[in-house]
Scaffold this motif. Structure first.
Motif, mmCIF file in Angstrom:
data_model
loop_
_atom_site.group_PDB
_atom_site.id
_atom_site.type_symbol
_atom_site.label_atom_id
_atom_site.label_comp_id
_atom_site.label_asym_id
_atom_site.label_seq_id
_atom_site.Cartn_x
_atom_site.Cartn_y
_atom_site.Cartn_z
ATOM 1 N N UNK A 168 0.820 -1.213 0.000
ATOM 2 C CA UNK A 168 0.000 0.000 0.000
ATOM 3 C C UNK A 168 0.857 1.267 0.000
ATOM 4 N N UNK A 169 0.376 2.260 -0.689
ATOM 5 C CA UNK A 169 1.073 3.539 -0.807
ATOM 6 C C UNK A 169 0.747 4.165 -2.143
ATOM 7 N N UNK A 170 1.586 5.081 -2.574
ATOM 8 C CA UNK A 170 1.305 5.713 -3.852
ATOM 9 C C UNK A 170 2.318 6.756 -4.232
ATOM 10 N N UNK B 151 2.954 12.120 1.731
ATOM 11 C CA UNK B 151 2.453 11.179 0.723
ATOM 12 C C UNK B 151 1.934 9.910 1.373
ATOM 13 N N UNK B 152 2.740 9.344 2.261
ATOM 14 C CA UNK B 152 2.367 8.077 2.877
ATOM 15 C C UNK B 152 1.107 8.207 3.725
ATOM 16 N N UNK C 93 -4.428 6.697 4.306
ATOM 17 C CA UNK C 93 -5.760 7.119 4.747
ATOM 18 C C UNK C 93 -6.778 6.926 3.617
ATOM 19 N N UNK C 94 -6.397 7.295 2.378
ATOM 20 C CA UNK C 94 -7.306 7.166 1.236
ATOM 21 C C UNK C 94 -7.576 5.704 0.868
ATOM 22 N N UNK D 24 -3.740 3.735 13.643
ATOM 23 C CA UNK D 24 -4.988 3.626 14.383
ATOM 24 C C UNK D 24 -6.112 3.490 13.373
ATOM 25 N N UNK D 25 -7.187 2.810 13.798
ATOM 26 C CA UNK D 25 -8.324 2.599 12.914
ATOM 27 C C UNK D 25 -8.410 1.144 12.497
ATOM 28 N N UNK D 26 -9.350 0.865 11.624
ATOM 29 C CA UNK D 26 -9.582 -0.488 11.132
ATOM 30 C C UNK D 26 -9.255 -0.549 9.654
ATOM 31 N N UNK D 27 -8.392 -1.466 9.268
ATOM 32 C CA UNK D 27 -8.018 -1.626 7.865
ATOM 33 C C UNK D 27 -9.222 -2.041 7.039
#
Length: 133
Positions: free
Chosen positions: A31-33, A44-45, A50-51, A91-94
């Protein structure tokens, strides 16, 4: 040679690496871009993750793991991708979002299913003993 500048997230869990597949693609990618004008690696990361995965990386935890270069998957043979790889906590849910259709956890046996630059990373992580067979 043309060069694609990509920033990617390395996230390992129980010897497996988090990877993604975008809609219409036949390979898995870390993941990344790509960087937008004026963005730092961190900018960027954080934006891309997040997106794509709906989680927030902790900027204070970013750790550069390496820079890898290989032919760019799905491009002309002379196009290279340079991937700058960072580890970070989140943090958060993938969850898959934006163009991401699937999130998977891969081991070394999945190496043929990833892009050329990811294959270099798989080899490196295997040598370090961080990626399960």
């Amino acid at each position: 040679m043309p060069l694609i500048d990509k920033i990617a997230w390395l996230h390992l869990h129980d010897g497996r690496i988090l990877s993604t597949r975008s809609r219409g693609k036949d390979a898995y990618y870390l993941p990344g871009g790509k960087r937008e004008p004026g963005e730092t690696d961190a900018d960027t990361l954080l934006r891309e993750i997040r997106e794509e995965l709906t989680v927030t990386l902790d900027p204070a935890s970013l750790q550069l793991r390496g820079v890898f270069t290989a032919p760019a998957h799905g491009h002309a043979p002379d196009v290279l991708v340079q991937m700058t790889l960072y580890a970070a906590t989140y943090t958060g849910q993938l969850q898959p979002a934006a163009e991401i259709e699937e999130i998977v956890w891969l081991s070394y046996r999945h190496r043929p299913q990833v892009s050329a630059v990811d294959q270099l990373i798989f080899d490196w992580l295997r040598e370090l003993g961080e990626l399960a067979e």
